[in-house]
Design an enzyme around this catalytic site. Sequence first.
Site, PDB file in Angstrom:
ATOM      1  CD  GLU A  62      -5.883  -4.977   5.228  1.00 17.96           C
ATOM      2  OE1 GLU A  62      -6.721  -5.862   5.413  1.00 17.96           O
ATOM      3  OE2 GLU A  62      -4.982  -5.060   4.378  1.00 17.96           O
ATOM      4  CB  SER A  86      -0.966  -0.006   1.179  1.00 21.14           C
ATOM      5  OG  SER A  86      -0.240  -0.080   2.371  1.00 21.14           O
ATOM      6  CG  HIS A  87       2.838   2.786   2.548  1.00 21.31           C
ATOM      7  ND1 HIS A  87       2.045   3.892   2.626  1.00 21.31           N
ATOM      8  CD2 HIS A  87       2.520   2.020   3.621  1.00 21.31           C
ATOM      9  CE1 HIS A  87       1.285   3.821   3.700  1.00 21.31           C
ATOM     10  NE2 HIS A  87       1.540   2.690   4.316  1.00 21.31           N
TER      11      HIS A  87
HETATM   12  P1  NDP Z   1      -0.299  -3.461  11.364  1.00 20.73           P
HETATM   13  O1  NDP Z   1      -1.473  -3.543  12.270  1.00 20.73           O
HETATM   14  O2  NDP Z   1      -0.247  -4.377  10.206  1.00 20.73           O
HETATM   15  O3  NDP Z   1       1.051  -3.644  12.175  1.00 20.73           O
HETATM   16  C1  NDP Z   1       1.386  -2.753  13.204  1.00 20.73           C
HETATM   17  C2  NDP Z   1       2.703  -3.125  13.837  1.00 20.73           C
HETATM   18  O4  NDP Z   1       2.507  -4.298  14.631  1.00 20.73           O
HETATM   19  C3  NDP Z   1       3.806  -3.462  12.843  1.00 20.73           C
HETATM   20  O5  NDP Z   1       5.013  -2.937  13.330  1.00 20.73           O
HETATM   21  C4  NDP Z   1       3.820  -5.002  12.859  1.00 20.73           C
HETATM   22  O6  NDP Z   1       5.092  -5.547  12.528  1.00 20.73           O
HETATM   23  C5  NDP Z   1       3.458  -5.289  14.276  1.00 20.73           C
HETATM   24  N1  NDP Z   1       2.829  -6.584  14.455  1.00 20.73           N
HETATM   25  C6  NDP Z   1       1.805  -7.103  13.718  1.00 20.73           C
HETATM   26  N2  NDP Z   1       1.496  -8.317  14.179  1.00 20.73           N
HETATM   27  C7  NDP Z   1       2.326  -8.574  15.223  1.00 20.73           C
HETATM   28  C8  NDP Z   1       2.489  -9.666  16.109  1.00 20.73           C
HETATM   29  N3  NDP Z   1       1.733 -10.745  16.012  1.00 20.73           N
HETATM   30  N4  NDP Z   1       3.450  -9.585  17.032  1.00 20.73           N
HETATM   31  C9  NDP Z   1       4.228  -8.498  17.145  1.00 20.73           C
HETATM   32  N5  NDP Z   1       4.124  -7.429  16.344  1.00 20.73           N
HETATM   33  C10 NDP Z   1       3.176  -7.464  15.390  1.00 20.73           C
HETATM   34  O7  NDP Z   1      -0.130  -1.951  10.832  1.00 20.73           O
HETATM   35  P2  NDP Z   1      -1.245  -0.855  10.516  1.00 20.73           P
HETATM   36  O8  NDP Z   1      -2.309  -1.470   9.688  1.00 20.73           O
HETATM   37  O9  NDP Z   1      -1.632  -0.167  11.763  1.00 20.73           O
HETATM   38  O10 NDP Z   1      -0.381   0.152   9.611  1.00 20.73           O
HETATM   39  C11 NDP Z   1       0.183  -0.327   8.385  1.00 20.73           C
HETATM   40  C12 NDP Z   1       1.085   0.701   7.766  1.00 20.73           C
HETATM   41  O11 NDP Z   1       0.306   1.770   7.255  1.00 20.73           O
HETATM   42  C13 NDP Z   1       2.113   1.339   8.702  1.00 20.73           C
HETATM   43  O12 NDP Z   1       3.352   1.331   8.029  1.00 20.73           O
HETATM   44  C14 NDP Z   1       1.626   2.744   8.916  1.00 20.73           C
HETATM   45  O13 NDP Z   1       2.656   3.707   9.077  1.00 20.73           O
HETATM   46  C15 NDP Z   1       0.905   2.994   7.616  1.00 20.73           C
HETATM   47  N6  NDP Z   1      -0.114   4.015   7.783  1.00 20.73           N
HETATM   48  C16 NDP Z   1       0.073   5.236   7.222  1.00 20.73           C
HETATM   49  C17 NDP Z   1      -0.860   6.238   7.372  1.00 20.73           C
HETATM   50  C18 NDP Z   1      -0.624   7.593   6.818  1.00 20.73           C
HETATM   51  O14 NDP Z   1      -1.501   8.430   6.948  1.00 20.73           O
HETATM   52  N7  NDP Z   1       0.507   7.875   6.241  1.00 20.73           N
HETATM   53  C19 NDP Z   1      -2.110   6.003   8.086  1.00 20.73           C
HETATM   54  C20 NDP Z   1      -2.194   4.702   8.677  1.00 20.73           C
HETATM   55  C21 NDP Z   1      -1.245   3.736   8.509  1.00 20.73           C
HETATM   56  P3  NDP Z   1       5.361  -6.172  11.041  1.00 20.73           P
HETATM   57  O15 NDP Z   1       5.510  -4.973  10.152  1.00 20.73           O
HETATM   58  O16 NDP Z   1       6.585  -6.983  11.190  1.00 20.73           O
HETATM   59  O17 NDP Z   1       4.143  -7.003  10.704  1.00 20.73           O
END
Ligand code: NDP
Length: 334
Positions: free
Chosen positions: A187, A46-47
């Site tokens: 999502e 998505s990025h």
């Molecule tokens: P996720 O809910 O997918 O993940 C959030 C964090 O939790 C990640 O660091 C992930 O690590 C970690 N994580 C996930 N599952 C586990 C687990 N089982 N145990 C331990 N750690 C875990 O992310 P979001 O959906 O909240 O966000 C996704 C992306 O979108 C991010 O990069 C965010 O910056 C971006 N975003 C950007 C926005 C903007 O306005 N620019 C707005 C909202 C989101 P891992 O990566 O290793 O899975």
Amino acid sequence: MTNIRLSLEEAHELASKCLLANGCDDENAKAAADRMVQAEGDLCHSHGLFRLPWYCGAVKSGRANGKARPRVEQLAPAVIRVDGDGGFAPLGQTVAHQPLVDCARQNGIASLALVNMFHIAAMWPEVERLALDGLCGFAFTASYPYVAPAGGIEPLYGTNPMGFSWPRKGQPPLVFDQAASSMARGEIMIHARDGHPVPETAGIGPNGEATTDPNVVLEGAQLGFGGYKGASLALMVELLAGALIGEFLSIESIEDDAGEGGPPKGGEFMIAVDPARHGDPEGFLARGEKLFAAILAQEGTRLPGSRRFENRKKTADAGIEIPQSLHQSILELM
Ligand code: NDP
């Protein structure tokens, strides 16, 4: 869906050429392509290249500056401001990195106000880079209003991500990067496209009604993760990445877009902390490792960031796949 496989080099060339053909100069095209391909390499689609048509549209319409020259300013001994000159965030972030590192090493801590930039995407690339330089990083940004305040029903906050990093010796840093909303907006859109319900915690309908229909959530408002706790974090991010640094709140950013539907214009607030200057220079790395080992000793755990690092190893050789339809639309932009 048919996919096209590309090596990371091919993906970079494709992105750069497309940005150059649409009005970016070399420096701006390279920075944006670096960041998109980095996201693709970690399978954060998505990025990734998916954003190219959006970026090209914003440069072509004259809204984003494809020839931006970010300017660095020192506002206080430990405060740096980088004006992105109306370009895309990756160049401003690249220019800001070393001054922020130097300032944090000098003072033990430093903050960075990144302003006047388009589309601050994921937080992990910046905070990961700080940790590779031995620092702890924090990063925050707002976007467009999608999330209702606790108890309210109108979208007000962005999904407002926050990133954190911690350095590790001989291993990739510990990095987490997460939205303040219960679900990422993309999502919810994908669930709507595929006809799948979303959890009730994802959002509410236009009249505040509970729903599991993603289309109703998209018309209504998303909710913070963990209810009012996530909403308070989204509020904090609006204040830090908006009011504090003189940049748009999410409700202002959408007004600035004026219905064009382009990438959000706004800012990012970052903090870099030098752990070697906070009281335990010899021990902090080992203490961190002790905690990580205790986490991983429990079955079913993993460290945040580890999924991306594993993906990165795989795509370094295997390359990436993008939908043929996206590939085609990128070619048509050149
Ligand atoms: P996720 O809910 O997918 O993940 C959030 C964090 O939790 C990640 O660091 C992930 O690590 C970690 N994580 C996930 N599952 C586990 C687990 N089982 N145990 C331990 N750690 C875990 O992310 P979001 O959906 O909240 O966000 C996704 C992306 O979108 C991010 O990069 C965010 O910056 C971006 N975003 C950007 C926005 C903007 O306005 N620019 C707005 C909202 C989101 P891992 O990566 O290793 O899975």
